[in-house]
Design an enzyme around this catalytic site. Structure first.
Site, PDB file in Angstrom:
ATOM      1  N   CYS A  70      26.020  -3.255  19.009  1.00 55.34           N
ATOM      2  CA  CYS A  70      26.883  -4.409  19.276  1.00 55.34           C
ATOM      3  C   CYS A  70      26.203  -5.709  18.831  1.00 55.34           C
ATOM      4  O   CYS A  70      25.151  -6.062  19.369  1.00 55.34           O
ATOM      5  CB  CYS A  70      27.205  -4.457  20.768  1.00 55.34           C
ATOM      6  SG  CYS A  70      27.925  -5.999  21.335  1.00 55.34           S
ATOM      7  N   CYS A  73      25.450  -8.131  21.601  1.00 55.05           N
ATOM      8  CA  CYS A  73      24.333  -7.691  22.448  1.00 55.05           C
ATOM      9  C   CYS A  73      22.992  -8.038  21.804  1.00 55.05           C
ATOM     10  O   CYS A  73      22.060  -8.459  22.491  1.00 55.05           O
ATOM     11  CB  CYS A  73      24.423  -6.184  22.699  1.00 55.05           C
ATOM     12  SG  CYS A  73      25.911  -5.665  23.588  1.00 55.05           S
ATOM     13  N   GLU A 344     -21.680 -11.443  50.164  1.00 58.39           N
ATOM     14  CA  GLU A 344     -21.665 -12.193  51.425  1.00 58.39           C
ATOM     15  C   GLU A 344     -20.606 -11.654  52.382  1.00 58.39           C
ATOM     16  O   GLU A 344     -20.851 -11.540  53.585  1.00 58.39           O
ATOM     17  CB  GLU A 344     -21.422 -13.675  51.145  1.00 58.39           C
ATOM     18  CG  GLU A 344     -21.481 -14.540  52.386  1.00 58.39           C
ATOM     19  CD  GLU A 344     -21.294 -16.018  52.085  1.00 58.39           C
ATOM     20  OE1 GLU A 344     -21.196 -16.807  53.035  1.00 58.39           O
ATOM     21  OE2 GLU A 344     -21.238 -16.372  50.877  1.00 58.39           O
ATOM     22  N   ASN A 375      -9.902 -12.415  62.989  1.00 56.73           N
ATOM     23  CA  ASN A 375      -9.750 -13.795  63.432  1.00 56.73           C
ATOM     24  C   ASN A 375     -11.078 -14.557  63.376  1.00 56.73           C
ATOM     25  O   ASN A 375     -11.105 -15.753  63.074  1.00 56.73           O
ATOM     26  CB  ASN A 375      -9.163 -13.850  64.849  1.00 56.73           C
ATOM     27  CG  ASN A 375      -7.644 -13.924  64.835  1.00 56.73           C
ATOM     28  OD1 ASN A 375      -7.036 -14.294  63.829  1.00 56.73           O
ATOM     29  ND2 ASN A 375      -7.018 -13.576  65.960  1.00 56.73           N
TER      30      ASN A 375
END
Length: 512
Positions: A70, A73, A344, A375
């Site tokens: 196409c 397309c 570390e 945390n």
């Protein structure tokens, strides 16, 4: 006996094999692009369409149905590609939001697929959550299907305008990576975002194994700790693909890294083991993908791998049984100590592990200790990043979980500078967040429309998703028919031979 059936048989076999090879070549050309630069949009076909969309980590999908013959397309492809480059692949500006794919309806193999979605013109664009496309049929007259046609996407700008209007975004065609991040995951306010982290724990697991191999970190003194960690992954990894891959790695571990060879000649064993990544994909062939979704930062050097690794070990901590808690702690501790390449970071983590004086006897104790440890790390990094200006402005370090995620976890009011925790509520939250909501793509993610085989990266990835080259049904039937015919002819030939021998024997008796 006539030789015509035998000639027909060989003719049928030749035709079947020739047709099968032709369709394979068409499929491979469709997926690989004939050696040209890979397209951003993912080429799908009837063999991988449902699997790719089912496993996609994105919230949305656009599928273009087109025909390669196409002209319209062909002219539209650069427009579609320009938008696809914003969303598809590790170098895209906004990965993990929209999967942009295409289906060539001119290929006979895709005829039924295109009929499923009532393709009546080319190009045709459909929009919806990836899971809505899986095993689905779409009719333009159908309402509330979750899939809708994009009626104004004729240029790249108009298509992007349609997307922005649809999801309330403000993306631009000239956006580059880590710019215009208005749709980054709202991890601090939406508990369902953790569902998308399943792809990041797969990424982190695959990346960790890749680092281990690249840096030749499997040595006589580290070998046992790696085995114990992969035993933990094989039993409790939140991703089914990673559980399967870890189990396969353990089965083949002694062949790839034989202990006797390690003790005698470490360098030779490292050379032998370095090819392991080619034979074993710990979390499937798609990982590592090269990008993050839940753990994506607003800058290239923030979050990512470390975030994915934290999510993984939190998930492991809530999934183990009480009797496994101490062995799980030891496996996690030794893995970070031996294989986490940030010197570390691993030293700080190991020091905190050494502070544990009594063995863990329950899942609750292990998961709460890991939460407290995380945390503490956040508190330390909060100060460092604030003084150095190295943090992620969109994801600043904070005590976790925030009130938005767990309103009952904090005992103190929001105005208080000191935070007191309700550990019973925290444990319930951890179990739900990391153990129940975070799940393998084959289960929870699919139902949440955020559903390994992820082919966002390139068309090369798309070709790898096809487990075997396509064999047309009629060709396969032809081969089966030829096999049956051959068997029947062989039986007929043997019966004829027996009849001839029997007739010859009778004639001999009459002549006596």
């Amino acid at each position: 006996m006539s030789y015509l059936p035998i000639l027909s048989l060989f003719l049928l076999l030749q035709l079947s094999l020739h047709a099968m090879g032709a369709s394979e070549r068409v499929l491979l050309r469709s997926l690989s692009g004939g050696g040209a630069a890979a397209d951003a949009a993912v080429d799908l076909n009837t063999t991988n369409f449902d699997d790719v969309l089912k496993s996609s980590p994105t919230s949305y999908a656009i599928v273009e149905f087109f025909a390669h013959w196409c002209p319209a397309c062909r002219n539209y492809k650069p427009q579609y590609e320009r938008v696809a480059k914003l969303f598809n692949g590790p170098d895209s500006a906004h990965p993990g939001i929209i999967l942009m794919a295409r289906v060539d309806c001119a290929m006979k193999v895709n005829t039924i697929l295109c009929d499923r979605f009532s393709v009546g013109h080319y190009p045709m664009l459909l929009w919806g959550p990836p899971a809505k496309f899986v095993d689905a049929k779409w009719d333009p007259k159908q309402e509330n299907s979750g899939i809708q046609s994009i009626d104004d996407g004729r240029t790249s700008q108009r298509l992007l305008n349609w997307i922005n209007k649809r999801i309330g975004s403000s993306f631009n065609l000239d956006d580059e990576k880590y710019e215009n991040e208005d749709l980054l995951p709202r991890n601090t306010s939406d508990p369902e975002q953790i569902i998308r982290a399943i792809f990041d724990v797969e990424e982190a697991t695959a990346k960790a194994f890749e680092i281990i191999l690249e840096h030749k970190m499997i040595k006589p003194e580290t070998r046992a700790s790696l085995i114990k960690f992969f035993q933990l992954l094989a039993a409790h990894h939140p991703s089914k693909k990673c559980r399967r891959g870890s189990a396969e790695l353990l089965v083949n571990f002694d062949e790839m890294w034989p202990s006797s060879h390690l003790l005698l000649n470490s360098e030779m064993t490292q050379m032998h083991g370095s090819g392991a990544s080619d034979s074993i994909a710990v979390c499937g062939k798609e990982a590592p993908r090269g990008y993050w979704i839940f753990c994506r930062g607003s800058k290239n050097d923030t979050r990512g791998f470390s975030c994915g690794l934290w999510v993984l070990i939190h998930s492991l901590s809530v999934k183990v049984e009480d009797g496994e808690s101490q062995s799980a702690f030891t496996a996690i501790r030794d893995f970070i100590h031996n294989f986490f390449i940030c010197e570390e970071c691993r030293r700080h983590f190991y020091d905190m592990c050494l502070s544990v004086k009594t063995p863990f006897e329950s899942t609750r104790a292990l998961s709460l200790w890991l939460w407290q440890t995380h945390n503490k790390v956040n508190e330390r990094l909060m100060k460092e990043e604030k003084s150095l200006g190295t943090g992620d402005p969109s994801f600043p370090k904070s005590l976790w979980p925030p009130r938005q995620l767990c309103p009952t976890c904090q005992l103190t009011p929001a105005t208080s500078t000191e935070v007191q925790w309700n550990e019973d509520e925290v444990f319930k939250f951890l179990v739900k967040y990391y153990g129940q909501t975070l799940a393998s793509p084959s289960t929870k993610v699919t139902s949440a429309s955020h559903s390994q085989t992820d082919l966002l990266t390139t068309n090369d990835s798309a070709s790898s998703a096809v487990s075997a080259e396509l064999v047309p049904v009629w060709a396969a039937l032809g081969i089966a028919l030829a096999s049956v015919t051959f068997g029947a002819l062989a039986c007929f030939w043997r019966a004829q031979q027996k009849n001839r021998k029997y007739s010859h024997h009778l004639r001999s008796l009459k002549n006596i």
